[in-house]
Design a protein around this motif. Structure first.
Motif, PDB file in Angstrom:
ATOM      1  N   PHE A  94     -27.138   2.031 116.352  1.00  0.00           N
ATOM      2  CA  PHE A  94     -26.474   0.904 115.716  1.00  0.00           C
ATOM      3  C   PHE A  94     -27.516  -0.101 115.306  1.00  0.00           C
ATOM      4  O   PHE A  94     -28.402  -0.447 116.112  1.00  0.00           O
TER       5      PHE A  94
ATOM      6  N   TYR B 188     -13.769  -3.292 112.586  1.00  0.00           N
ATOM      7  CA  TYR B 188     -14.645  -3.898 113.588  1.00  0.00           C
ATOM      8  C   TYR B 188     -14.414  -5.393 113.601  1.00  0.00           C
ATOM      9  O   TYR B 188     -14.632  -6.073 112.583  1.00  0.00           O
TER      10      TYR B 188
ATOM     11  N   GLN C 182     -24.060  -1.961 111.726  1.00  0.00           N
ATOM     12  CA  GLN C 182     -22.984  -2.720 112.379  1.00  0.00           C
ATOM     13  C   GLN C 182     -22.647  -3.949 111.553  1.00  0.00           C
ATOM     14  O   GLN C 182     -23.529  -4.678 111.108  1.00  0.00           O
TER      15      GLN C 182
END
Length: 803
Positions: free
Chosen positions: A66, A196, A155
């Motif tokens: 990530f 997310y 991310q």
């Protein structure tokens, strides 16, 4: 043997729960560990953690990396670490990274296996990067571990504000709508990751447009917040709608759009006249279908809701009509019948205006119609006289005497003044002036004798005038001329009656009929008979068929053309008029030679045969030939007698026109051949011949002299032999180079007389040197055929080479 992937602290904390559950073979997206050594194995069954730990050692162990997007640090961002069991820390193993973004975005320390990101990453541009990891021998480049792939996921962070892709918005809602009526739905999109966090979770709010409208914070549906909004008060609103991510919390990003809401019209307003009374004045002479006035009822609505219809309720129907102007929605009052001040001088109209499209939902607001009063006052004008009867029909006998009265027309002044009227006839309708009208009384009488057969009906225009000459009324009189029996019957056509020589007695040879210009009411009835003078003739008789026809019948047979070729039979025809009229018409009967079917072959006189056996036609033909021969003989004689006048007088003729041949000229002559004196006469002419296109002969010259024609000596100054030799060679050269000369194989003879004669020339050509008063210049106009003569006689300045 295996390569260990070392993760950063936060990422490792995320993966610990998965470790504890023993979920080493989950999909990479969930952040689980995946064995590369199991790539070629069948899917394993679900077992406990102890069973998983007892499996064989994996060659590769890796995880999903990530990387936070939009990293702004100065140093490269540490992503993770690769390590192989084959790496003993002695530097013999080298780590190699390939795939998406390798070397350009991601770098790896080939000794330690540390991976770093060297550039700022944007998840909205690319969310995943697939890389391949290899561990190779540093010296031989031989892989010590099989190649395998792993994923670097970017991310998401909240770096994109919501955007209204369809804005700004235009919407409409009917006026007077109930509270909470849906207007329009707006929608904003956020480029951040919706899976997310709350970076892409948007809520809506209204910044401008309250208290009239509201917006649903979740769906973006805009609704009315006040009931019964009136378009006539305000018809448009501009709203500002905001969309904010992070569920509207502080720190979230926002975007706005505008929504223009228009209140659409409904029929909630009735028509209303601005005045209750209108007054208009018109002239009584206003033509029918003219506009008298315009009225309008105001309506606050627009479009079809403002459309209305008008109606005349009192005093006006029949005389006036009202229609709606579709462009202005005005009521247009139109005159339907002529106005007459003397009959009625004012009208009071009650006009009603009603909406054409009434909405039942608003009927409770009141009546959607209104009324007003319109007074129309008629003004008097000076009108022309009016005839009591516009069309007067009259009859007159055909034999009426001049001045006989026929009938009367009458007109009056329709105005209250009742002025006297005078009458006259429009002579354009009576060009021959057959009638007169009395100016005061209006009586119409004949002015000339009438003939029904020429004109049976006369249509007159009668003019009625007041003192004012501009006021003229028009009436019409149709005068029919009655028939009298003043025309005798005659043959219907000009008959051509043929009678065969072999006609038998009692044979009908002609059926005749008659016509009469008169037209009796009961129709024609004709009577046929032979006059008394021929009633007893032995050749023909007449039979009246009683149907206005008669038949001519032979009394005998044996008619012969040699005896008589034409018979003239008078026929008496009488009509049925009162008094009856009759006429005698002559019928011509020609005797003809007919075939067996009675068809005439030849009629008229018979050609008599002459004693010599020649017919008249033959004699005429012979006579014509003789006359033609005589004319031809006369023409020939006259042509022989005609003499053409000579161009040169006889006494002035010159012997130089002749060609002389000397047979024996005397002793000393070297040559007895004569030569063409006309050709020698032209020695001094300077030629400029056209060069032939085929061959230009190269002819030598016996006597040399300059090539320029201007410097050449005159022939007179050269020796005799040279003169003639040069002449002959010049002629030869001209013939060779002249394109109009005969071909080269033609024969041209040139003779030289010689120079040894002791005696002088006996030729009369000596006269060339003498002066002559005759002018021969006209020879140059006679064309190429007379060119030699023109050169010989026309050159008055030239001198002959002969003595």
């Amino acid at each position: 043997r295996h390569i260990t992937i070392t993760l950063s602290g936060p990422i490792l904390a995320l993966l610990l729960p998965l470790w504890e559950q023993g979920c080493w073979s989950l999909i990479s997206v969930s952040g689980a560990f995946v064995s590369s050594g199991a790539q070629n194995q069948a899917p394993h069954s679900a077992e406990g953690p102890s069973e998983l730990l007892r499996r064989h050692k994996r060659s590769w162990v890796w995880n999903q990396f990530f990387v936070l997007e939009e990293y702004t640090g100065e140093e490269p961002l540490y992503v993770g670490k690769l390590h192989s069991d084959m790496d003993k820390g002695d530097g013999k193993v080298k780590y190699v990274l390939s795939g998406q973004g390798a070397t350009s975005i991601f770098t790896i320390d080939e000794s330690t296996g540390d991976i770093h990101a060297t550039k700022r990453l944007d998840r909205e541009e690319q969310a995943y990067y697939t890389l391949q990891a290899r561990a190779v021998d540093r010296k031989t480049e031989i892989p010590v571990e099989p190649i395998s792939e792993f994923v670097v996921k970017v991310q998401d962070i909240n770096d994109n504000e919501p955007k209204f892709m369809d804005g700004p918005y235009m919407a409409g809602v009917p006026e007077m709508s109930a509270l909470g009526t849906t207007v329009v739905q707006v929608a904003a999109t956020d480029a951040d990751d919706p899976t997310y966090g709350n970076s892409a979770r948007v809520v809506y709010s209204i910044i401008s447009g309250q208290p009239y409208f509201s917006v649903d914070p979740k769906t973006g549906v805009i609704r009315t917040a006040l009931p019964n909004m009136d378009r006539e008060m305000k018809d448009q609103y501009v709203l500002v709608i905001q969309a904010k991510d992070m569920v509207g919390q502080m720190g979230g990003l926002s975007g706005t759009t505008s929504v223009t809401v228009t209140l659409t019209d409904v029929n909630d307003n009735p028509p209303r006249f601005s005045r209750k009374n209108y007054q208009y004045t018109v002239l009584e002479s206003l033509p029918v279908a003219s506009v008298v006035a315009r009225v309008k009822a105001a309506d606050a609505d627009i479009g079809s809701n403002a459309e209305m219809e008008y109606q005349i309720m009192e005093d006006g129907p029949g005389v006036f009509n009202i229609t709606t102007d579709e462009d202005t929605q005005e009521g247009v009052i139109i005159l339907q019948k002529p106005l007459d001040f003397e009959t009625k001088n004012s009208y009071n109209l009650r006009i009603e205006a009603t909406n054409r499209n009434i909405d039942p939902a608003f009927v409770h607001l009141g009546s959607f119609s209104d009324t007003t009063f319109v007074k129309v006052t008629v003004e008097d004008v000076n009108e022309p006289p009016v005839f009591t009867t516009q069309l007067s029909k009259m009859v007159v006998p055909e034999d009426a005497s001049v001045g006989s009265p026929i009938g009367r027309v009458s007109a009056h002044d329709p105005d209250s003044s009742n002025s006297p009227v005078r009458y006259s006839i429009d002579r354009n309708t009576d060009l021959e002036r057959f009638f007169n009208v009395d100016a005061l009384s209006g009586f119409i009488s004949t002015a000339k004798p009438l003939d029904r057969e020429v004109n049976s009906v006369h249509n007159l225009t009668i003019l009625a005038m007041e003192k004012d000459p501009t006021q003229i009324g028009k009436g019409f009189a149709a005068i029919t001329v009655l028939d009298i029996n003043d025309n005798a019957p005659v043959f219907a056509i000009e008959y051509e009656t043929l009678l065969c020589e072999n006609a038998a007695p009692g044979q009908v040879i002609q059926t005749i009929s008659a016509v009469d210009k008169d037209e009796p009411p009961s129709g024609h009835q004709f009577y046929f008979a032979l006059p008394a003078s021929v009633a007893g003739n032995s050749n023909f008789t007449l039979r009246d068929n009683k149907d206005n026809t008669a038949s001519i019948v032979t009394k005998r047979g044996g008619f012969r053309r040699r005896e008589q070729v034409l018979y003239r039979l008078p026929v008496l025809i009488v009509d049925s008029g009162s008094p009856a009229l009759s006429s005698t018409n002559t019928l011509s009967v020609s005797v003809c030679d007919c075939d067996s079917d009675g068809v005439a072959q030849s009629c008229g006189a018979v050609a008599y045969t002459l004693p010599a056996g020649l017919s008249t036609g033959a004699l005429v033909a012979i006579l014509g030939c003789i006359i033609t021969l005589l004319v031809m003989v006369l023409l020939i004689v006259s042509m022989h007698r005609r003499k053409k006048e000579p161009l040169i007088l006889e006494e002035e003729r010159d012997v130089r026109e002749n060609i002389v041949r000397y047979d024996d000229e005397g002793g000393g002559e070297e040559d007895t051949e004569a030569f063409d004196m006309v050709a020698l006469r032209n020695l001094n002419i300077i030629r400029d011949p056209k060069v032939r296109r085929d061959v230009t002969p190269d002819t030598p010259t016996f006597f040399p002299y300059p090539t320029s024609s201007s410097s050449r000596p005159v022939y007179k100054t050269l020796p005799d032999n040279v003169v003639f030799r040069e002449f002959i060679w010049d002629r030869l050269k001209d013939a060779d180079v002249d394109p109009s000369a005969p071909p080269y194989d033609s024969l041209q003879t040139y003779a030289f007389e010689g120079s040894g004669s002791v005696a002088e020339s006996l030729s009369s050509l000596e006269s060339l040197s003498t002066d002559s008063e005759q002018n021969y210049d006209y020879l140059s106009n006679w064309g190429p055929r007379f060119k030699k003569l023109a050169d010989l006689y026309g050159n008055s300045d030239g001198n002959s080479v002969f003595s």
